[in-house]
Design an enzyme around this catalytic site. Structure first.
Site, short mmCIF file in Angstrom:
data_model
loop_
_atom_site.label_atom_id
_atom_site.label_comp_id
_atom_site.label_asym_id
_atom_site.label_seq_id
_atom_site.Cartn_x
_atom_site.Cartn_y
_atom_site.Cartn_z
N HIS A 142 28.65 38.82 88.26
CA HIS A 142 29.38 39.87 88.99
C HIS A 142 30.89 39.60 89.05
CE1 HIS A 142 30.32 37.44 92.55
NE2 HIS A 142 29.21 36.80 92.21
N HIS A 151 36.24 36.54 73.20
CA HIS A 151 34.90 36.40 72.61
C HIS A 151 34.10 35.39 73.43
CE1 HIS A 151 32.37 35.08 68.84
NE2 HIS A 151 31.62 35.49 69.83
O1 JB2 Z 1 42.66 42.18 57.19
C1 JB2 Z 1 41.44 42.31 56.99
C2 JB2 Z 1 40.58 41.19 56.80
N1 JB2 Z 1 40.76 39.84 56.79
C3 JB2 Z 1 39.56 39.29 56.56
N2 JB2 Z 1 40.87 43.54 56.94
C4 JB2 Z 1 39.54 43.73 56.69
N3 JB2 Z 1 39.07 44.99 56.65
N4 JB2 Z 1 38.69 42.69 56.51
C5 JB2 Z 1 39.21 41.45 56.57
N5 JB2 Z 1 38.62 40.26 56.41
C6 JB2 Z 1 37.20 40.13 56.11
O2 JB2 Z 1 36.51 39.76 57.28
C7 JB2 Z 1 36.85 39.05 55.10
O3 JB2 Z 1 37.10 39.46 53.78
C8 JB2 Z 1 35.37 38.84 55.39
O4 JB2 Z 1 34.54 39.74 54.68
C9 JB2 Z 1 35.28 39.15 56.90
C10 JB2 Z 1 35.08 37.90 57.74
O5 JB2 Z 1 33.76 37.45 57.50
P1 JB2 Z 1 33.19 36.11 58.11
O6 JB2 Z 1 31.72 36.13 57.87
O7 JB2 Z 1 33.97 34.96 57.60
O8 JB2 Z 1 33.54 36.18 59.66
P2 JB2 Z 1 33.15 37.30 60.71
O9 JB2 Z 1 34.41 37.67 61.37
O10 JB2 Z 1 32.35 38.39 60.11
O11 JB2 Z 1 32.21 36.52 61.72
C11 JB2 Z 1 32.68 35.42 62.48
O12 JB2 Z 1 32.71 35.75 63.86
C12 JB2 Z 1 31.43 36.12 64.40
C13 JB2 Z 1 31.64 36.55 65.84
C14 JB2 Z 1 31.73 34.23 62.23
O13 JB2 Z 1 32.26 33.09 62.85
C15 JB2 Z 1 30.37 34.55 62.78
O14 JB2 Z 1 29.50 33.44 62.63
C16 JB2 Z 1 30.46 34.95 64.25
N6 JB2 Z 1 29.15 35.31 64.75
#
Ligand code: JB2
Length: 220
Positions: A142, A151
Protein backbone atom coordinates in the site's frame (compact mmCIF):
# COMPACT_ATOMS: atom_id res chain seq x y z
CA UNK A 1 -22.99 5.00 -31.61
CA UNK A 2 -19.49 6.15 -30.63
CA UNK A 3 -16.80 5.39 -33.20
CA UNK A 4 -14.16 3.01 -31.88
CA UNK A 5 -10.60 3.71 -32.96
CA UNK A 6 -8.77 0.74 -34.44
CA UNK A 7 -6.43 -0.78 -31.86
CA UNK A 8 -3.36 -0.98 -34.10
CA UNK A 9 -0.14 -1.20 -32.13
CA UNK A 10 3.62 -1.30 -32.75
CA UNK A 11 6.10 -2.68 -30.24
CA UNK A 12 9.41 -0.82 -29.88
CA UNK A 13 12.19 -3.30 -29.10
CA UNK A 14 12.30 -6.97 -30.01
CA UNK A 15 14.39 -8.68 -27.32
CA UNK A 16 13.53 -10.78 -24.29
CA UNK A 17 11.34 -8.17 -22.63
CA UNK A 18 9.32 -7.82 -25.83
CA UNK A 19 8.47 -11.54 -25.73
CA UNK A 20 6.85 -11.17 -22.32
CA UNK A 21 5.06 -8.00 -23.40
CA UNK A 22 3.75 -9.55 -26.64
CA UNK A 23 2.13 -12.38 -24.72
CA UNK A 24 0.50 -9.94 -22.30
CA UNK A 25 -0.76 -7.73 -25.14
CA UNK A 26 -2.17 -10.78 -26.94
CA UNK A 27 -4.25 -11.55 -23.86
CA UNK A 28 -5.76 -8.04 -23.81
CA UNK A 29 -9.47 -7.55 -24.21
CA UNK A 30 -10.46 -6.14 -26.63
CA UNK A 31 -7.44 -7.50 -28.52
CA UNK A 32 -4.67 -5.39 -30.05
CA UNK A 33 -3.81 -5.65 -33.72
CA UNK A 34 -0.03 -5.93 -33.26
CA UNK A 35 1.31 -4.82 -36.66
CA UNK A 36 4.97 -5.49 -35.88
CA UNK A 37 8.13 -4.54 -34.04
CA UNK A 38 10.77 -1.88 -34.65
CA UNK A 39 14.24 -2.68 -33.38
CA UNK A 40 17.77 -1.28 -33.59
CA UNK A 41 18.65 -4.56 -35.35
CA UNK A 42 16.49 -4.47 -38.49
CA UNK A 43 17.37 -7.98 -39.73
CA UNK A 44 14.14 -9.53 -41.02
CA UNK A 45 12.89 -12.01 -38.44
CA UNK A 46 9.94 -12.57 -36.19
CA UNK A 47 9.63 -12.55 -32.43
CA UNK A 48 6.99 -15.03 -31.24
CA UNK A 49 5.43 -14.74 -34.69
CA UNK A 50 5.43 -10.92 -34.81
CA UNK A 51 7.55 -9.48 -37.65
CA UNK A 52 10.44 -7.09 -37.08
CA UNK A 53 9.58 -4.41 -39.65
CA UNK A 54 12.72 -2.28 -39.44
CA UNK A 55 14.35 0.43 -37.34
CA UNK A 56 12.74 3.22 -35.32
CA UNK A 57 12.94 5.42 -38.44
CA UNK A 58 9.91 3.45 -39.68
CA UNK A 59 7.70 4.83 -36.90
CA UNK A 60 6.53 8.00 -38.73
CA UNK A 61 5.26 5.97 -41.72
CA UNK A 62 3.52 3.48 -39.40
CA UNK A 63 1.80 6.40 -37.69
CA UNK A 64 0.77 7.80 -41.09
CA UNK A 65 -0.71 4.38 -41.96
CA UNK A 66 -3.00 4.58 -38.93
CA UNK A 67 -1.03 2.68 -36.31
CA UNK A 68 -2.08 4.69 -33.27
CA UNK A 69 -0.64 2.90 -30.23
CA UNK A 70 2.80 1.77 -29.11
CA UNK A 71 4.45 -0.13 -26.32
CA UNK A 72 8.14 0.48 -25.63
CA UNK A 73 9.38 -2.98 -24.62
CA UNK A 74 12.97 -2.23 -23.65
CA UNK A 75 14.27 -3.31 -20.26
CA UNK A 76 17.01 -0.70 -19.87
CA UNK A 77 15.37 2.13 -17.95
CA UNK A 78 17.00 5.21 -19.46
CA UNK A 79 16.67 3.95 -23.04
CA UNK A 80 13.02 3.00 -22.46
CA UNK A 81 12.28 6.49 -21.18
CA UNK A 82 14.09 8.14 -24.10
CA UNK A 83 12.35 6.00 -26.73
CA UNK A 84 8.99 6.53 -25.07
CA UNK A 85 9.36 10.30 -25.37
CA UNK A 86 10.27 10.14 -29.07
CA UNK A 87 7.50 7.60 -29.80
CA UNK A 88 4.90 9.70 -28.04
CA UNK A 89 6.12 12.83 -29.83
CA UNK A 90 5.31 11.06 -33.12
CA UNK A 91 1.67 10.85 -31.99
CA UNK A 92 1.47 7.28 -30.69
CA UNK A 93 -0.54 6.59 -27.55
CA UNK A 94 1.64 4.76 -25.01
CA UNK A 95 -0.54 1.94 -23.71
CA UNK A 96 -0.18 -0.34 -20.70
CA UNK A 97 0.57 -4.07 -20.74
CA UNK A 98 -1.10 -5.54 -17.68
CA UNK A 99 -1.11 -9.31 -17.31
CA UNK A 100 -4.56 -10.75 -16.60
CA UNK A 101 -2.73 -12.83 -13.97
CA UNK A 102 -1.66 -9.72 -11.99
CA UNK A 103 -3.68 -8.47 -9.01
CA UNK A 104 -4.41 -4.76 -8.94
CA UNK A 105 -6.08 -2.83 -6.14
CA UNK A 106 -8.94 -0.67 -7.40
CA UNK A 107 -7.34 2.27 -5.57
CA UNK A 108 -3.91 1.88 -7.24
CA UNK A 109 -2.98 4.54 -9.82
CA UNK A 110 -1.29 3.46 -13.03
CA UNK A 111 0.57 5.73 -15.41
CA UNK A 112 1.11 5.16 -19.16
CA UNK A 113 3.38 2.65 -20.85
CA UNK A 114 3.44 0.52 -17.70
CA UNK A 115 4.20 -3.23 -17.74
CA UNK A 116 2.77 -5.44 -15.00
CA UNK A 117 3.66 -9.10 -15.28
CA UNK A 118 1.94 -12.27 -14.13
CA UNK A 119 1.73 -12.81 -10.40
CA UNK A 120 2.50 -9.20 -9.48
CA UNK A 121 0.35 -7.76 -6.70
CA UNK A 122 -0.28 -4.00 -6.47
CA UNK A 123 -1.93 -3.04 -3.22
CA UNK A 124 -4.12 -0.16 -2.11
CA UNK A 125 -3.21 3.42 -3.06
CA UNK A 126 0.04 2.42 -4.75
CA UNK A 127 1.17 4.85 -7.44
CA UNK A 128 2.82 3.15 -10.42
CA UNK A 129 4.66 5.73 -12.54
CA UNK A 130 4.71 6.00 -16.34
CA UNK A 131 6.91 3.46 -18.17
CA UNK A 132 7.68 1.45 -15.05
CA UNK A 133 8.01 -2.35 -15.03
CA UNK A 134 6.51 -4.37 -12.20
CA UNK A 135 7.97 -7.72 -13.11
CA UNK A 136 6.77 -11.27 -12.51
CA UNK A 137 5.60 -11.99 -8.98
CA UNK A 138 6.71 -8.63 -7.53
CA UNK A 139 4.73 -7.40 -4.51
CA UNK A 140 4.00 -3.68 -4.23
CA UNK A 141 2.30 -2.87 -0.94
CA UNK A 142 0.00 0.00 0.00
CA UNK A 143 0.95 3.62 -0.72
CA UNK A 144 4.18 2.69 -2.53
CA UNK A 145 5.31 5.22 -5.13
CA UNK A 146 7.14 3.78 -8.12
CA UNK A 147 8.86 6.49 -10.15
CA UNK A 148 8.80 6.90 -13.92
CA UNK A 149 10.71 4.20 -15.84
CA UNK A 150 11.72 2.34 -12.67
CA UNK A 151 12.00 -1.45 -12.84
CA UNK A 152 10.98 -3.72 -9.98
CA UNK A 153 12.46 -7.08 -11.00
CA UNK A 154 10.81 -10.48 -10.52
CA UNK A 155 10.02 -11.59 -7.00
CA UNK A 156 10.73 -8.30 -5.20
CA UNK A 157 8.81 -7.41 -2.03
CA UNK A 158 8.30 -3.65 -1.67
CA UNK A 159 6.69 -2.83 1.70
CA UNK A 160 4.16 -0.09 2.44
CA UNK A 161 4.99 3.61 1.99
CA UNK A 162 8.24 2.96 0.09
CA UNK A 163 9.20 5.61 -2.50
CA UNK A 164 11.25 4.51 -5.52
CA UNK A 165 12.81 7.15 -7.77
CA UNK A 166 12.82 7.56 -11.54
CA UNK A 167 14.74 4.89 -13.43
CA UNK A 168 15.72 3.05 -10.24
CA UNK A 169 16.33 -0.68 -10.65
CA UNK A 170 15.43 -3.10 -7.85
CA UNK A 171 17.08 -6.45 -8.57
CA UNK A 172 15.48 -9.88 -8.57
CA UNK A 173 14.10 -10.95 -5.21
CA UNK A 174 15.10 -7.81 -3.29
CA UNK A 175 13.15 -6.72 -0.22
CA UNK A 176 12.59 -3.08 0.73
CA UNK A 177 11.36 -2.37 4.27
CA UNK A 178 8.43 -0.02 5.04
CA UNK A 179 8.84 3.69 4.45
CA UNK A 180 12.28 3.51 2.77
CA UNK A 181 13.18 5.96 -0.02
CA UNK A 182 15.31 4.87 -2.96
CA UNK A 183 16.63 7.69 -5.13
CA UNK A 184 16.52 8.10 -8.89
CA UNK A 185 18.83 5.89 -10.94
CA UNK A 186 19.76 3.83 -7.87
CA UNK A 187 20.47 0.12 -8.31
CA UNK A 188 19.66 -2.51 -5.70
CA UNK A 189 21.31 -5.90 -6.11
CA UNK A 190 19.48 -9.18 -6.39
CA UNK A 191 18.17 -10.56 -3.08
CA UNK A 192 19.27 -7.45 -1.15
CA UNK A 193 17.34 -6.34 1.91
CA UNK A 194 17.11 -2.55 2.04
CA UNK A 195 16.75 -1.21 5.60
CA UNK A 196 18.05 2.38 5.13
CA UNK A 197 17.26 5.05 2.54
CA UNK A 198 19.38 4.79 -0.60
CA UNK A 199 20.55 7.98 -2.29
CA UNK A 200 20.15 8.74 -5.99
CA UNK A 201 22.64 7.12 -8.42
CA UNK A 202 23.85 4.72 -5.73
CA UNK A 203 24.34 0.95 -5.94
CA UNK A 204 23.59 -1.10 -2.83
CA UNK A 205 23.83 -4.87 -2.39
CA UNK A 206 23.51 -7.54 0.27
CA UNK A 207 21.62 -8.25 3.49
CA UNK A 208 21.34 -5.71 4.94
CA UNK A 209 22.00 -3.69 1.79
CA UNK A 210 25.29 -1.73 1.83
CA UNK A 211 26.32 0.96 -0.61
CA UNK A 212 29.12 -0.18 -2.92
CA UNK A 213 29.21 2.75 -5.33
CA UNK A 214 28.04 6.28 -5.40
CA UNK A 215 28.26 8.13 -8.70
CA UNK A 216 28.56 11.89 -8.16
CA UNK A 217 25.72 14.01 -9.43
CA UNK A 218 26.34 15.16 -12.98
CA UNK A 219 24.46 16.17 -16.09
CA UNK A 220 22.01 13.51 -17.21
O1 JB2 B 1 17.20 2.41 -29.86
C1 JB2 B 1 16.65 1.29 -29.95
C2 JB2 B 1 17.23 0.11 -29.43
N1 JB2 B 1 18.39 -0.17 -28.77
C3 JB2 B 1 18.41 -1.49 -28.55
N2 JB2 B 1 15.43 1.17 -30.55
C4 JB2 B 1 14.81 -0.03 -30.70
N3 JB2 B 1 13.60 -0.06 -31.32
N4 JB2 B 1 15.33 -1.18 -30.22
C5 JB2 B 1 16.52 -1.10 -29.60
N5 JB2 B 1 17.28 -2.06 -29.06
C6 JB2 B 1 16.89 -3.46 -29.08
O2 JB2 B 1 16.40 -3.82 -27.80
C7 JB2 B 1 18.02 -4.45 -29.34
O3 JB2 B 1 18.35 -4.52 -30.70
C8 JB2 B 1 17.41 -5.74 -28.81
O4 JB2 B 1 16.63 -6.41 -29.77
C9 JB2 B 1 16.50 -5.24 -27.67
C10 JB2 B 1 17.06 -5.55 -26.29
O5 JB2 B 1 16.93 -6.95 -26.11
P1 JB2 B 1 17.50 -7.70 -24.83
O6 JB2 B 1 16.94 -9.08 -24.88
O7 JB2 B 1 18.97 -7.53 -24.78
O8 JB2 B 1 16.95 -6.87 -23.59
P2 JB2 B 1 15.45 -6.52 -23.22
O9 JB2 B 1 15.43 -5.06 -23.00
O10 JB2 B 1 14.49 -7.06 -24.19
O11 JB2 B 1 15.24 -7.29 -21.85
C11 JB2 B 1 16.01 -6.97 -20.70
O12 JB2 B 1 15.19 -6.40 -19.70
C12 JB2 B 1 14.11 -7.25 -19.27
C13 JB2 B 1 13.26 -6.47 -18.29
C14 JB2 B 1 16.64 -8.28 -20.19
O13 JB2 B 1 17.53 -7.98 -19.14
C15 JB2 B 1 15.56 -9.22 -19.72
O14 JB2 B 1 16.13 -10.40 -19.18
C16 JB2 B 1 14.68 -8.54 -18.69
N6 JB2 B 1 13.61 -9.44 -18.28
Amino acid sequence: MAETLPRRLVVVGGGGHAKVILEILRAASPPWDIVGIVDADPDPRSVLGVPVLGRDSLLPSLRAEGVNAAFVAIGENELRQKLAISTQDLGFELVNAISPAATLSPSARLGRGVAIMAGAVINAAADIGDLSIINTGALIDHDVQVGEAAHIAPGCAIAGNVAIGERAFIGVGATVLPGISIGEDAMIGAAACVIHDIAARTTAVGVPARVISNVPKGPR
